[in-house]
Design a protein around this motif. Sequence first.
Motif, PDB file in Angstrom:
ATOM      1  N   VAL A   5     -66.481  34.354  61.214  1.00 26.57           N
ATOM      2  CA  VAL A   5     -67.737  34.503  61.952  1.00 26.57           C
ATOM      3  C   VAL A   5     -68.128  33.137  62.509  1.00 26.57           C
ATOM      4  CG1 VAL A   5     -70.215  34.990  61.747  1.00 26.57           C
ATOM      5  CG2 VAL A   5     -68.560  36.436  60.546  1.00 26.57           C
ATOM      6  N   LEU A   6     -68.556  33.093  63.781  1.00 28.23           N
ATOM      7  CA  LEU A   6     -69.011  31.854  64.396  1.00 28.23           C
ATOM      8  C   LEU A   6     -70.466  31.978  64.811  1.00 28.23           C
ATOM      9  CD1 LEU A   6     -65.847  31.671  64.686  1.00 28.23           C
ATOM     10  CD2 LEU A   6     -66.246  30.452  66.834  1.00 28.23           C
ATOM     11  N   ASP A   7     -71.161  30.842  64.806  1.00 24.54           N
ATOM     12  CA  ASP A   7     -72.486  30.846  65.423  1.00 24.54           C
ATOM     13  C   ASP A   7     -72.758  29.516  66.091  1.00 24.54           C
ATOM     14  OD1 ASP A   7     -75.307  29.642  63.844  1.00 24.54           O
ATOM     15  OD2 ASP A   7     -73.362  29.360  62.893  1.00 24.54           O
ATOM     16  N   SER A   8     -73.500  29.590  67.199  1.00 18.15           N
ATOM     17  CA  SER A   8     -73.880  28.414  67.992  1.00 18.15           C
ATOM     18  C   SER A   8     -75.401  28.411  68.125  1.00 18.15           C
ATOM     19  CB  SER A   8     -73.210  28.475  69.374  1.00 18.15           C
ATOM     20  OG  SER A   8     -73.610  27.393  70.186  1.00 18.15           O
ATOM     21  N   PRO A   9     -76.103  27.726  67.242  1.00 19.97           N
ATOM     22  CA  PRO A   9     -77.565  27.810  67.207  1.00 19.97           C
ATOM     23  C   PRO A   9     -78.290  26.969  68.242  1.00 19.97           C
ATOM     24  CG  PRO A   9     -76.802  26.357  65.470  1.00 19.97           C
ATOM     25  CD  PRO A   9     -75.570  26.934  66.114  1.00 19.97           C
ATOM     26  N   VAL A  36     -71.427  25.031  74.235  1.00 17.81           N
ATOM     27  CA  VAL A  36     -70.643  25.179  73.006  1.00 17.81           C
ATOM     28  C   VAL A  36     -70.202  26.625  72.805  1.00 17.81           C
ATOM     29  CG1 VAL A  36     -70.819  25.149  70.476  1.00 17.81           C
ATOM     30  CG2 VAL A  36     -71.461  23.140  71.801  1.00 17.81           C
ATOM     31  N   ASP A  37     -71.080  27.575  73.118  1.00 15.74           N
ATOM     32  CA  ASP A  37     -70.687  28.977  72.988  1.00 15.74           C
ATOM     33  C   ASP A  37     -69.531  29.313  73.929  1.00 15.74           C
ATOM     34  OD1 ASP A  37     -72.468  28.500  75.083  1.00 15.74           O
ATOM     35  OD2 ASP A  37     -73.349  30.504  75.001  1.00 15.74           O
ATOM     36  N   GLU A  38     -69.502  28.694  75.119  1.00 12.62           N
ATOM     37  CA  GLU A  38     -68.407  28.935  76.064  1.00 12.62           C
ATOM     38  C   GLU A  38     -67.103  28.297  75.582  1.00 12.62           C
ATOM     39  OE1 GLU A  38     -69.161  28.315  80.248  1.00 12.62           O
ATOM     40  OE2 GLU A  38     -71.325  28.311  79.871  1.00 12.62           O
ATOM     41  N   LEU A  39     -67.199  27.164  74.921  1.00 15.18           N
ATOM     42  CA  LEU A  39     -66.002  26.483  74.441  1.00 15.18           C
ATOM     43  C   LEU A  39     -65.231  27.349  73.450  1.00 15.18           C
ATOM     44  CD1 LEU A  39     -67.330  22.842  73.943  1.00 15.18           C
ATOM     45  CD2 LEU A  39     -65.550  23.559  75.545  1.00 15.18           C
ATOM     46  N   TYR A 234     -66.003  17.000  77.015  1.00 15.20           N
ATOM     47  CA  TYR A 234     -66.087  18.156  77.908  1.00 15.20           C
ATOM     48  C   TYR A 234     -67.236  18.159  78.903  1.00 15.20           C
ATOM     49  CZ  TYR A 234     -69.883  20.068  75.019  1.00 15.20           C
ATOM     50  OH  TYR A 234     -71.068  20.266  74.362  1.00 15.20           O
ATOM     51  N   MET A 235     -68.132  17.153  78.873  1.00 12.58           N
ATOM     52  CA  MET A 235     -69.279  17.186  79.770  1.00 12.58           C
ATOM     53  C   MET A 235     -69.788  15.789  80.082  1.00 12.58           C
ATOM     54  SD  MET A 235     -72.468  18.392  77.325  1.00 12.58           S
ATOM     55  CE  MET A 235     -73.727  17.822  78.484  1.00 12.58           C
ATOM     56  N   ASP A 236     -70.612  15.722  81.129  1.00 10.71           N
ATOM     57  CA  ASP A 236     -71.293  14.491  81.511  1.00 10.71           C
ATOM     58  C   ASP A 236     -72.684  14.561  80.904  1.00 10.71           C
ATOM     59  OD1 ASP A 236     -72.946  12.605  82.881  1.00 10.71           O
ATOM     60  OD2 ASP A 236     -71.568  12.594  84.580  1.00 10.71           O
ATOM     61  N   GLU A 237     -72.985  13.700  79.958  1.00 10.74           N
ATOM     62  CA  GLU A 237     -74.276  13.754  79.282  1.00 10.74           C
ATOM     63  C   GLU A 237     -75.439  13.426  80.213  1.00 10.74           C
ATOM     64  OE1 GLU A 237     -74.724  12.398  75.155  1.00 10.74           O
ATOM     65  OE2 GLU A 237     -72.613  11.792  75.249  1.00 10.74           O
ATOM     66  N   ARG A 238     -75.161  12.718  81.277  1.00  8.92           N
ATOM     67  CA  ARG A 238     -76.229  12.348  82.201  1.00  8.92           C
ATOM     68  C   ARG A 238     -76.627  13.521  83.085  1.00  8.92           C
ATOM     69  NH1 ARG A 238     -76.330  10.769  87.358  1.00  8.92           N
ATOM     70  NH2 ARG A 238     -74.042  10.749  87.426  1.00  8.92           N
ATOM     71  N   THR A 239     -75.643  14.254  83.610  1.00 11.33           N
ATOM     72  CA  THR A 239     -75.925  15.360  84.524  1.00 11.33           C
ATOM     73  C   THR A 239     -75.955  16.719  83.817  1.00 11.33           C
ATOM     74  OG1 THR A 239     -73.579  15.715  85.037  1.00 11.33           O
ATOM     75  CG2 THR A 239     -74.782  14.102  86.387  1.00 11.33           C
ATOM     76  N   PHE A 246     -63.225  19.991  80.169  1.00 13.18           N
ATOM     77  CA  PHE A 246     -63.729  21.226  79.569  1.00 13.18           C
ATOM     78  C   PHE A 246     -62.620  22.246  79.316  1.00 13.18           C
ATOM     79  CE2 PHE A 246     -65.406  25.503  79.582  1.00 13.18           C
ATOM     80  CZ  PHE A 246     -66.522  25.413  78.763  1.00 13.18           C
ATOM     81  N   GLY A 247     -61.805  22.495  80.329  1.00 10.48           N
ATOM     82  CA  GLY A 247     -60.775  23.518  80.227  1.00 10.48           C
ATOM     83  C   GLY A 247     -59.775  23.242  79.120  1.00 10.48           C
ATOM     84  N   GLN A 248     -59.324  21.988  79.012  1.00 16.75           N
ATOM     85  CA  GLN A 248     -58.347  21.651  77.979  1.00 16.75           C
ATOM     86  C   GLN A 248     -58.949  21.787  76.588  1.00 16.75           C
ATOM     87  OE1 GLN A 248     -54.950  20.898  78.407  1.00 16.75           O
ATOM     88  NE2 GLN A 248     -55.042  21.308  76.215  1.00 16.75           N
ATOM     89  N   LEU A 249     -60.208  21.352  76.424  1.00 18.16           N
ATOM     90  CA  LEU A 249     -60.850  21.472  75.121  1.00 18.16           C
ATOM     91  C   LEU A 249     -61.033  22.942  74.752  1.00 18.16           C
ATOM     92  CD1 LEU A 249     -62.234  20.265  72.649  1.00 18.16           C
ATOM     93  CD2 LEU A 249     -64.372  20.185  73.968  1.00 18.16           C
ATOM     94  N   GLN A 250     -61.444  23.752  75.732  1.00 19.16           N
ATOM     95  CA  GLN A 250     -61.606  25.186  75.485  1.00 19.16           C
ATOM     96  C   GLN A 250     -60.282  25.811  75.036  1.00 19.16           C
ATOM     97  OE1 GLN A 250     -62.179  27.964  78.826  1.00 19.16           O
ATOM     98  NE2 GLN A 250     -64.110  28.571  77.844  1.00 19.16           N
TER      99      GLN A 250
END
Length: 266
Positions: A5-9, A36-39, A234-239, A246-250
């Motif tokens: 079971v997974l959860d992303s709060p 995170v839920d998409e990953l 996987y993301m730009d924290e500024r934007t 993202f794709g490779q991490l997913q």
Amino acid sequence: MVPLVLDSPHSGHDFPADFGAVVSERELRESEDCYVDELYAAAHELGVPLLAATFPRTYLDPNRHAGDVDLELLDGPWPWEYRPSGKARIGKSLIWRTLEDGRPIYARRLSPDTVRRRIERVHTPYHLALQESMNSSLKKFGKVYHINCHSMRCVAGKQSDDGAGSVRPDFVLGDRDGTSCDPRFTEFVRATLAGMGYQVKVNDPYKGVELVRAYSDPRAGRHSLQIEINKRLYMDERTLRKSAGFGQLQKNLGELLRAVADEVSD
């Protein structure tokens, strides 16, 4: 099905009309576990339940006990269960009082009834849904492995426990010092991620909080593990936009879930 079971709060960003914050939605999203839920999309392919909050953690943090109330945020006495975690010291208990940089989120204090309504509206349903998924797996398989999914800033902010400016690893696994799941499960996840070339730490600086603590009992077949992913992967924290990684991490997280599913099905 597998006993997983997974959860992303913290990946939600649907802002309720009654939020009442005096800072922008963009600023409130800085603490979000974006995407995170998409990953972990592979969970759906594997038939693994993935519970994801739709509301923002700054509105209410489901990774806190319902009694972890910040008394400094209230305009009156709190008449219900009070179970402080110490996070109110930095304004980060059940309902956040401040942003990461310390600025106040509200121009006024909230009534105890307002806080209670938020608990009933989003906290209680989230916890009940997670319990239902875990209990269903336990009943079917005699065991359940719960992965609590998060992301973390690349560099620690000034309110972080690991000290402002600390550079985080690629992943941090938290099992509350070996008490929330079988240490062999933690090691399996660590070794799998390390085998992909990632830098992985365990219980440093994150050990797991309420959602890992509340429903875990390894002796009864209930195992909970927190996974923190560095946002730089996987993301730009500024934007707040997805990056080329993202794709490779997913894909890699999909491989992790398939490996875990095989491991816990034995």
